[in-house]
Design a protein around this motif. Structure first.
Motif, PDB file in Angstrom:
ATOM      1  N   HIS A 147       0.888  -1.243   0.001  1.00  0.00           N
ATOM      2  CA  HIS A 147      -0.100  -0.047  -0.121  1.00  0.00           C
ATOM      3  C   HIS A 147       0.736   1.093   0.152  1.00  0.00           C
ATOM      4  N   ASP A 153      -3.343   2.982  -1.194  1.00  0.00           N
ATOM      5  CA  ASP A 153      -3.995   2.244   0.269  1.00  0.00           C
ATOM      6  C   ASP A 153      -5.298   2.524   0.258  1.00  0.00           C
ATOM      7  N   ASP A 193      -5.469  -2.554  -2.890  1.00  0.00           N
ATOM      8  CA  ASP A 193      -4.107  -1.721  -2.751  1.00  0.00           C
ATOM      9  C   ASP A 193      -3.382  -2.362  -4.074  1.00  0.00           C
TER      10      ASP A 193
END
Length: 519
Positions: free
Chosen positions: A106, A220, A245
């Motif tokens: 992420h 993210d 992600d």
């Protein structure tokens, strides 16, 4: 033609210590001469004699520097694009010795952002502490690595490429990056029922919007970084939304009008609705687990169903031993990770398919499923504040001060108030985990401030950043009164958040008045 390996001299680089999920640094760090080669050699050396004649999986999420890293690894291993769940699936299906995963998950990608290398062991999961500690120890003393520069491999063409290296056969097989995984998902879920749900075979079609995110932004899957998905869902056209992600192992679930499902609630709902997932009807559910900072909603499901529930440190590797010992089937982390024992990694795609299976089986919307769940179990209100890229030294001092509070006997029973809300401290400790399978101990996993009413405050320094320090503040409060269930979580938790900030003196230590991200 037989190719020959060469030994090249090198020197150690500082800081090649794998974090929660491998080594993550800026791309420019990995591009330094010998930097990537050093770390890969330390992974291979840590495997010891198990490397000769074995098969290794190499794959990554396709971010910048990935192709170059694959080329280096192939030249060094004498044994693509693969999501992290797919790598775990392939390792387990083909019973390989392990895999090297090229991802910073992420973290943002690109030439001016992050890259990462993670080693997964033969069960398909992240390497445990014993292995990562051995890799780090080797990195501090490395003086040479072995490489065969003449190996030229086209990783864009599916099929086998044969070589002879040091008079021994060496095969590189490029596989379809999704085929094995898709076939496995068809064994776990009933795709026909999911297809009927989306098509509206027995009612209104379910419009679904998926955001796979990518390295050009911060990949993210949370309310801040997936803001475009949230905006699209709020407009009301879609009944279900999800974000992943960069490497597909994390997920965020949204319902109609962007109804947000916290990761803590998401894993609890899946655990409570396994009858709608063929895999669990066939194999059963052996146990449940969550990472320590994750909200305790899944604990309540375990209690009602009479199942074991485990609280482990942050990091998917801690679930692996429990799964291998047949004591764990479903688990999750508040950092948008959800999964089961079908592989040994968190799996965002699996989580979305699980939710669609539940919606199809219960013939409910996302919001209706959550309201029904809260009516049965109550609601664990939960939020996380992230303070990213802080200076490390003052953050370490703050954690030391918090840790010392656990030894101060006067803290137990102390009342803390904000507005008309008062909490009583029951206990302060630094979470320590003893693995029930192999007895290994993980210490200093986060300072917990436990209140007498079951509310919790947790402070951690993240192990997934590439620079500086990220302070994570977790706040949780349980409510059984149904009149509170639809209230805004940030409003409900505000008094406890303010108490946590005052007690920790976070603003004084970090200089931050606001978090980077709130989830």
């Amino acid at each position: 033609m037989s190719l020959t390996c060469f030994t090249k001299s090198t020197r150690p680089f500082e800081g090649q210590k794998p974090g929660t999920s491998g080594l993550r640094k800026a791309v420019k760090v990995f591009q330094q001469e010998n930097y990537t080669e050093n770390f890969v050699q330390c992974i291979l050396s840590a495997m010891g004699g198990s490397l000769t004649g074995c098969t290794l999986v190499v794959g990554g999420d396709g971010r910048f520097f990935g192709k170059e890293a694959v080329d280096i690894i192939i030249k060094m291993c004498h044994d693509g694009i693969l999501s992290t769940p797919c790598v775990s699936c392939v390792i387990r299906k083909y019973k390989t010795a392990g895999g090297i995963v090229l991802t910073a998950s992420h973290n943002p990608g690109g030439p001016n952002a992050d890259f990462g290398i993670k080693f997964n062991i033969s069960n398909g999961g992240p390497a445990p502490d014993g292995v990562t500690n051995a890799i780090y120890d080797l990195s501090k003393h490395i003086v040479e690595y072995r490489i065969c520069p003449e190996v030229k491999c086209n990783i864009s063409v599916i099929g086998k490429q044969e070589y002879v290296v040091d008079s021994r056969p060496f095969t590189v097989e490029v596989i379809d990056s999704v085929n094995d995984y898709v076939e496995y998902m068809k064994e776990i879920f009933d795709f026909g029922i999911i297809k009927d749900l989306i098509r509206g075979a027995s009612g209104t079609p379910l419009k679904v919007l998926i955001n796979a995110m990518h390295g050009g932004h911060h990949p993210d899957p949370n309310l801040t970084y997936a803001a475009d998905l949230v905006k699209a869902l709020k407009e009301g056209e879609y009944g279900f939304g999800a974000a992943f992600d960069g490497d597909g192992d994390r997920n965020m679930i949204l319902g109609h009008k962007a109804f947000f499902v916290t990761p803590s609630d998401s894993v609890a709902v899946i655990a409570d609705n396994t009858d709608y997932i063929p895999y669990f009807k066939k194999h059963g559910v052996k146990g449940l687990a969550r990472s320590m900072p994750t909200g305790c909603a899944i604990d309540r499901v375990a209690e009602k169903k009479g199942m074991e529930v485990f609280e482990v440190p942050t990091g998917w590797k801690y679930f692996g031993n429990l799964m291998d010992a047949d004591r764990l089937s479903i688990c999750g982390e508040e950092s948008f990770g959800t999964g089961s024992d079908h592989i040994r990694e968190k799996d965002g795609i699996w989580a979305v398919l699980a939710w669609l299976s539940i919606l199809a089986g219960r013939k409910m919307s996302v919001e209706q499923v959550l309201l029904s769940h809260w009516d049965t179990y109550g609601r664990n209100f939960f939020t996380r504040y992230d303070y990213e890229n802080c200076e490390s030294e003052p953050c370490n001092k703050m954690m030391a001060v918090l840790d010392a509070m656990g030894s101060d006997k006067s803290m137990a029973g102390k009342k803390l108030s904000y507005g008309d809300k008062t909490y009583t401290i029951a206990k302060i400790d630094n979470f320590e985990y003893r693995d029930p399978i192999d007895g290994t101990v993980a210490k200093n996993q986060g300072v917990r401030i436990l209140m007498s009413d079951g509310s919790r405050v947790v402070f951690r320094l993240s192990g997934t950043g590439s620079s500086g320090a990220t302070v994570r503040l977790y706040i949780e409060s349980y409510e059984s009164n149904s009149s509170t269930f639809t209230k805004n979580a940030q409003e409900v938790l505000k008094p406890l958040v303010e108490i946590a900030l005052q007690l920790s003196k976070l603003t004084e230590f970090t200089g931050r008045t606001l978090p980077t991200v709130i989830t």
